[in-house]
Design an enzyme around this catalytic site. Structure first.
Site, short mmCIF file in Angstrom:
data_model
loop_
_atom_site.label_atom_id
_atom_site.label_comp_id
_atom_site.label_asym_id
_atom_site.label_seq_id
_atom_site.Cartn_x
_atom_site.Cartn_y
_atom_site.Cartn_z
CE LYS A 106 49.41 29.35 34.17
NZ LYS A 106 48.87 28.10 33.64
N GLY A 153 41.82 21.92 33.52
CA GLY A 153 41.67 20.47 33.44
C GLY A 153 40.28 19.99 33.09
CB ALA A 157 42.61 26.90 31.98
N GLY A 158 41.12 24.99 29.83
CA GLY A 158 39.80 24.67 29.32
C GLY A 158 39.79 24.00 27.96
CG ASN A 182 49.56 20.12 31.38
OD1 ASN A 182 50.39 20.50 32.20
ND2 ASN A 182 49.53 18.86 31.02
CB THR A 183 44.35 18.40 31.01
OG1 THR A 183 44.85 19.05 32.18
CG2 THR A 183 43.75 17.07 31.41
#
Lengths: 66, 257
Positions: B100, B161, B187-188, B209-210
């Protein structure tokens, strides 16, 4: 002799191999990569690559990340 | 209707949910979340071995590369040169070509620097890497990245994040329509409906992830995300009904008393 290991100055024995250095850092050297003076040292050459005074070493491994 | 498998760079996966391995309370919790998410691919970072604590818990002892496909990232890289250097080391450490790529612009937004990203992608691809690329939701740059040979296009839904969901669904849809390689929202995502929305827009997968790691119950959120990705995918394949401005009765009008 002195080397720079992951940004820190460190005293190591004359003629120490990369392999010997790695074994002082990780009991399982799998998953570790070595860069010496900005050149990758392939695993197959760890045993035969000898450190020299002033070498800059980066020893890295995988950690959690997104 | 049966779905086609999710294939990226010649590798086929059952799960369309890719998860990160950062910000968890422990690697053990991380592994439990990855299993609850049904994930087969996880992103990982490359960092210096901790010289002061060589007995530190290791990622691979919990989230094993035998169980999950590692996708090494370039998080923290702000130039093409740093990203290329990092991924060459990752290839040496793990032996994987599938990576990535992300080249960031500034600490405040972590917004991708597309000029550096494109430069790094070209170098990596000519060096034999299979590049899944984190990018802005700009369809023009997405096309350029595909044209140089990226294996997957991974536009942001919103900032890394942030948990703000998909801020520009129109652009994500434009990228999906023009791309011949998988498009993955990266992301997001903040909650399950964001993941479902990405899939309803026709994305091949979602990377997060987050949203899982910082949920009050990460394992339960991982399970929610698994279902959201499946639900969104099925809704996309099923084809949603048309939007109407006024009511359309569900029960028959004939035979009213």
């Amino acid at each position: 002799m002195q080397i720079i290991l992951n940004g820190e100055s460190r005293d190591v024995a004359e003629g120490m191999s990369v392999e010997a250095l790695v074994l002082t850092l990780a009991d399982d050297p799998r998953g570790v990569a070595i860069e010496r003076n900005l050149e990758i040292v392939p695993k197959a050459e760890h045993a035969t690559t000898l450190l020299e005074d002033g070498d800059r070493l980066e020893v890295v491994q995988f950690v959690g990340g997104g | 209707m049966t779905d086609t498998p999710f294939t990226v760079a010649g590798r086929t996966f059952n799960s369309r949910l890719i998860i990160g391995t950062g910000k968890y309370a422990s690697y053990a919790q991380n592994a439990d979340a990855a299993r609850a998410a049904g994930a087969e691919m996880v992103t990982v970072a490359l960092r210096r071995v901790n010289l002061s604590n060589p007995d530190e818990d290791r990622l691979q002892d919990h989230v094993s590369p035998d169980e999950f496909t590692y996708l090494p990232n370039t998080a923290g890289c702000f130039t093409a040169d740093e990203a290329v250097r990092t991924l060459r080391l990752a290839r040496e450490a793990g032996g994987w070509n599938l990576v990535k790529l992300e080249v960031l612009s500034d600490q405040k937004t972590l917004y991708p620097d597309m000029e550096e990203t494109l430069l790094a992608a070209k170098t990596l691809i000519s060096d034999g890497f299979e590049v899944m690329v984190y990018c802005s939701d700009d369809p023009v740059y997405a096309r350029k990245l595909e044209d140089v040979g990226c294996a997957a296009i991974m536009p942001l839904g919103s900032l890394i994040g942030s948990g703000l969901g998909i801020q520009n669904p129109l652009n994500i849809r434009l990228i999906v329509e023009q791309s011949r390689v998988p498009v993955i929202v990266d992301a997001g995502v903040g909650t399950a409906s964001d993941a479902a929305q990405a899939m309803e827009l026709g994305c091949a997968g979602v990377l997060m992830n987050t949203a899982i790691a910082e949920a009050k119950d990460p394992i339960l959120m991982a399970s929610a995300m698994k279902h959201a990705v499946i639900a969104g995918r099925e809704a996309y394949l099923a084809g949603r009904m048309g939007r109407k401005r006024y009511a359309d009765p569900t029960s028959p009008l004939a035979g009213l008393i």
